[in-house]
Motif scaffolding. Structure first.
Motif, PDB file in Angstrom:
ATOM      1  N   PHE A 300      25.801  45.430  43.391  1.00  0.00           N
ATOM      2  CA  PHE A 300      25.793  45.713  41.948  1.00  0.00           C
ATOM      3  C   PHE A 300      26.110  44.469  41.110  1.00  0.00           C
ATOM      4  N   PHE A 301      26.493  43.367  41.751  1.00  0.00           N
ATOM      5  CA  PHE A 301      26.746  42.130  41.021  1.00  0.00           C
ATOM      6  C   PHE A 301      26.036  40.989  41.764  1.00  0.00           C
ATOM      7  N   LYS A 302      24.829  40.725  41.337  1.00  0.00           N
ATOM      8  CA  LYS A 302      24.019  39.710  42.005  1.00  0.00           C
ATOM      9  C   LYS A 302      24.249  38.364  41.311  1.00  0.00           C
ATOM     10  N   HIS A 303      24.810  37.427  42.062  1.00  0.00           N
ATOM     11  CA  HIS A 303      25.135  36.114  41.493  1.00  0.00           C
ATOM     12  C   HIS A 303      25.084  35.076  42.615  1.00  0.00           C
ATOM     13  N   PRO A 304      24.469  33.936  42.342  1.00  0.00           N
ATOM     14  CA  PRO A 304      24.339  32.924  43.412  1.00  0.00           C
ATOM     15  C   PRO A 304      25.678  32.364  43.878  1.00  0.00           C
ATOM     16  N   HIS A 305      26.705  32.503  43.066  1.00  0.00           N
ATOM     17  CA  HIS A 305      28.019  31.955  43.424  1.00  0.00           C
ATOM     18  C   HIS A 305      29.048  33.077  43.551  1.00  0.00           C
ATOM     19  N   LEU A 306      28.625  34.203  44.083  1.00  0.00           N
ATOM     20  CA  LEU A 306      29.520  35.358  44.186  1.00  0.00           C
ATOM     21  C   LEU A 306      30.773  35.025  44.989  1.00  0.00           C
ATOM     22  N   GLY A 307      30.626  34.341  46.101  1.00  0.00           N
ATOM     23  CA  GLY A 307      31.778  34.017  46.932  1.00  0.00           C
ATOM     24  C   GLY A 307      32.813  33.191  46.186  1.00  0.00           C
ATOM     25  N   GLU A 308      32.350  32.218  45.417  1.00  0.00           N
ATOM     26  CA  GLU A 308      33.273  31.372  44.656  1.00  0.00           C
ATOM     27  C   GLU A 308      34.004  32.185  43.590  1.00  0.00           C
ATOM     28  N   ILE A 309      33.275  33.083  42.945  1.00  0.00           N
ATOM     29  CA  ILE A 309      33.896  33.908  41.898  1.00  0.00           C
ATOM     30  C   ILE A 309      34.965  34.807  42.510  1.00  0.00           C
ATOM     31  N   LEU A 310      34.657  35.408  43.653  1.00  0.00           N
ATOM     32  CA  LEU A 310      35.636  36.263  44.323  1.00  0.00           C
ATOM     33  C   LEU A 310      36.869  35.468  44.735  1.00  0.00           C
ATOM     34  N   ASP A 311      36.663  34.263  45.258  1.00  0.00           N
ATOM     35  CA  ASP A 311      37.797  33.430  45.658  1.00  0.00           C
ATOM     36  C   ASP A 311      38.686  33.096  44.456  1.00  0.00           C
ATOM     37  N   THR A 312      38.062  32.790  43.348  1.00  0.00           N
ATOM     38  CA  THR A 312      38.819  32.458  42.140  1.00  0.00           C
ATOM     39  C   THR A 312      39.646  33.650  41.660  1.00  0.00           C
ATOM     40  N   LYS A 317      44.977  36.226  41.341  1.00  0.00           N
ATOM     41  CA  LYS A 317      45.657  37.503  41.628  1.00  0.00           C
ATOM     42  C   LYS A 317      45.149  38.664  40.775  1.00  0.00           C
ATOM     43  N   TYR A 318      43.846  38.628  40.462  1.00  0.00           N
ATOM     44  CA  TYR A 318      43.209  39.807  39.890  1.00  0.00           C
ATOM     45  C   TYR A 318      42.635  40.671  41.006  1.00  0.00           C
ATOM     46  N   LEU A 319      42.330  40.055  42.114  1.00  0.00           N
ATOM     47  CA  LEU A 319      41.859  40.757  43.307  1.00  0.00           C
ATOM     48  C   LEU A 319      42.754  40.405  44.486  1.00  0.00           C
ATOM     49  N   LYS A 320      42.769  41.306  45.450  1.00  0.00           N
ATOM     50  CA  LYS A 320      43.479  41.050  46.702  1.00  0.00           C
ATOM     51  C   LYS A 320      42.491  41.218  47.844  1.00  0.00           C
ATOM     52  N   PHE A 321      42.547  40.321  48.823  1.00  0.00           N
ATOM     53  CA  PHE A 321      41.637  40.360  49.968  1.00  0.00           C
ATOM     54  C   PHE A 321      42.382  40.931  51.171  1.00  0.00           C
ATOM     55  N   ILE A 322      41.916  42.105  51.662  1.00  0.00           N
ATOM     56  CA  ILE A 322      42.599  42.801  52.744  1.00  0.00           C
ATOM     57  C   ILE A 322      41.582  43.180  53.824  1.00  0.00           C
ATOM     58  N   ASN A 323      41.737  42.602  54.998  1.00  0.00           N
ATOM     59  CA  ASN A 323      40.881  42.955  56.139  1.00  0.00           C
ATOM     60  C   ASN A 323      39.393  42.924  55.795  1.00  0.00           C
ATOM     61  N   GLY A 324      38.988  41.864  55.135  1.00  0.00           N
ATOM     62  CA  GLY A 324      37.576  41.684  54.825  1.00  0.00           C
ATOM     63  C   GLY A 324      37.092  42.466  53.618  1.00  0.00           C
ATOM     64  N   LYS A 325      38.014  43.111  52.868  1.00  0.00           N
ATOM     65  CA  LYS A 325      37.632  43.888  51.685  1.00  0.00           C
ATOM     66  C   LYS A 325      38.473  43.476  50.474  1.00  0.00           C
ATOM     67  N   TYR A 326      37.924  43.770  49.303  1.00  0.00           N
ATOM     68  CA  TYR A 326      38.593  43.397  48.058  1.00  0.00           C
ATOM     69  C   TYR A 326      39.088  44.650  47.320  1.00  0.00           C
ATOM     70  N   PRO A 328      41.360  45.604  43.446  1.00  0.00           N
ATOM     71  CA  PRO A 328      41.994  45.051  42.242  1.00  0.00           C
ATOM     72  C   PRO A 328      43.505  45.193  42.317  1.00  0.00           C
ATOM     73  N   LEU A 329      44.202  44.217  41.754  1.00  0.00           N
ATOM     74  CA  LEU A 329      45.654  44.291  41.651  1.00  0.00           C
ATOM     75  C   LEU A 329      46.006  44.835  40.267  1.00  0.00           C
ATOM     76  N   SER A 330      46.741  45.919  40.233  1.00  0.00           N
ATOM     77  CA  SER A 330      47.068  46.549  38.959  1.00  0.00           C
ATOM     78  C   SER A 330      48.020  45.684  38.155  1.00  0.00           C
ATOM     79  N   GLY A 331      47.699  45.525  36.878  1.00  0.00           N
ATOM     80  CA  GLY A 331      48.597  44.825  35.965  1.00  0.00           C
ATOM     81  C   GLY A 331      49.170  45.750  34.927  1.00  0.00           C
ATOM     82  N   ASN A 332      49.091  47.068  35.178  1.00  0.00           N
ATOM     83  CA  ASN A 332      49.436  48.047  34.149  1.00  0.00           C
ATOM     84  C   ASN A 332      50.842  47.872  33.590  1.00  0.00           C
ATOM     85  N   PHE A 333      51.811  47.589  34.452  1.00  0.00           N
ATOM     86  CA  PHE A 333      53.182  47.525  33.983  1.00  0.00           C
ATOM     87  C   PHE A 333      53.540  46.158  33.409  1.00  0.00           C
TER      88      PHE A 333
END
Length: 432
Positions: A300-312, A317-326, A328-333
């Motif tokens: 659903f998100f086609k981008h030539p630099h998807l891997g770099e964006i995910l790493d960033t 700390k907007y995303l967390k990488f767990i066992n090969g999956k991503y 989101p990290l909640s910032g609600n509080f």
């Protein structure tokens, strides 16, 4: 003048008592509290300041109740055990409701009014409420359960609570009607749900706002500037906005605010799509959203630099990488405000956990609602003395009751036990 005595259990800061006294006064009936009980010392302090005496502590240490006509209780909703069964109902031993039942056995008043959270109505597929009904009716009381929304009683708050009413040795018809109201605070349409509160022009949040509250309630310049950046300076667009990282819709997210580091347009677009698409059934059936692989994200998100964006996004700390999956990290509080109320609408439900994080844009200021404004949402008069510590005041008000609703319920119950004639009831209701 007729007189009525009442007991106030699980009294909190005294909201139910205040509403009951207002109801009795409106009917020209003198009321006297013969016993009150509240275990929390901070609530006891506020209760004493407003009513002139300190409630007793732990209800479990009260042996019996003195003579009274009406029992009031805003009892906590605890889990009910079904380890033991009796007549098809769950076992209530060990819960605080059992303490009410025990004290009812010590002195049976003519009526009771209980208030609790909406969830009690459907808890354990209705078994919990059925258990309460069984215990009440076997003691000779009628049993009525109403789901009432504060917004239908002259308060600008979308708050649904359950009200349980019983009359001893009688089967009265009460004039209240259950109505849970709107699904959200932006689609409210008032209805007449009580003789005492006919349909009228609805009150809105604007009616309870203070004109110039202390600057300590203002949001930080950094937070305000981030909001201005998102809305291009038009802060009127804040009305009704949520700040939450797990939902889309009319929401602002931590990555849009740049709370953990500013994000590029691509990073923001990926995160917004992520929280939307992760709920799709094609990725699994977890209700709160799934952890997704890079391959799934690329669908659903086609981008030539998807891997770099995910790493960033992981590094920020907007995303967390767990066992090969991503995920989101909640910032609600971490948000200074979790919801901006709309002055022209009604508020979301005031709750103890985050009553101090309801915001408003009013008089060119981005700020939190004040404790006094929170009290007004609940129907407390400005003469009511709040806890001097703001955080404790917010918490207590979120845990308290809506005065207008309890007053309406109490008016009908008082009339039923003191003026049982239908003709007299109608005349009294009209004159009130």
């Amino acid at each position: 003048m007729q007189k009525i005595r009442f007991v106030d259990l699980f009294s909190g800061i005294g909201g139910i008592r205040l509403a009951f006294e207002q109801a009795a006064d409106s009917l020209n009936i003198a009321s006297t509290c013969v016993l009150s009980s509240e275990i929390n010392t901070d609530a006891q302090l506020v209760y004493q300041e407003n009513f002139g005496h300190k409630p007793l502590g732990d209800v479990r240490l009260i042996d019996s109740l003195p003579e009274h006509e009406i029992l009031l209780a805003g009892f906590p909703c605890q889990s009910f055990s079904h380890a033991g069964k009796k007549a098809g109902f769950g076992d209530i031993r060990g819960t605080l409701f059992f303490e009410i039942a025990r004290l009812l056995d010590s002195y049976k008043p003519k009526a009771f009014i209980f208030e609790n959270v909406r969830g009690l109505y459907s808890h354990d597929e209705g078994k919990t409420l059925a258990t309460i009904q069984h215990e009440i009716q076997k003691r000779g009381y009628s049993f009525h359960a109403f789901l009432l929304n504060s917004a239908n009683f002259g308060l600008p708050q979308n708050r649904v609570r359950i009200y349980l009413v019983g009359i001893l040795d009688a089967s009265p018809t009460l004039k209240l009607m259950s109505d849970v109201g709107p699904k959200d605070s932006h689609s409210y349409n008032p209805q007449q749900l009580s003789l005492f509160y006919p349909a009228q022009k609805p009150i809105t949040v604007a009616d309870i706002l203070e004109n110039n509250p202390d600057s300590k309630y203002d949001c930080s310049p950094e937070f305000v500037n981030a909001l201005k950046r998102i809305f291009h300076g038009n802060l009127n667009r804040l009305h009704g906005v949520r700040l939450i990282d797990y939902r889309g819709g009319n929401s602002i997210h931590s990555w849009e605010l740049g709370l953990r580091g500013e994000c590029s347009a691509d990073e923001i677009a990926l995160m917004n799509l992520f929280i939307l698409k992760r709920r799709n059934k094609e990725f699994g059936r977890e209700q709160d959203g799934k952890l997704l692989t890079k391959e799934q994200i690329s669908s659903f998100f086609k981008h030539p630099h998807l891997g770099e964006i995910l790493d960033t996004l992981v590094n920020k700390k907007y995303l967390k990488f767990i066992n090969g999956k991503y995920k989101p990290l909640s910032g609600n509080f971490s948000f200074e405000v979790y919801k901006f109320v709309d002055p022209d609408k009604i508020s979301v439900t005031l709750v103890a956990s985050d009553a101090n994080r309801l915001g408003v844009y009013h008089n060119q200021r981005v700020r939190r609602l004040t404790p006094r404004e929170a009290a007004r949402l609940q129907g407390f008069p400005d003469s009511f003395i709040l806890h001097p510590n703001d955080d404790k005041a917010y918490y207590q008000l979120g845990n308290s009751v809506s005065i207008n609703v309890v007053k309406a319920v109490a008016q009908e119950v008082i009339l039923k036990i003191l003026i049982p004639s239908p003709t007299t009831l109608s005349q009294a209701a009209i004159s009130a």
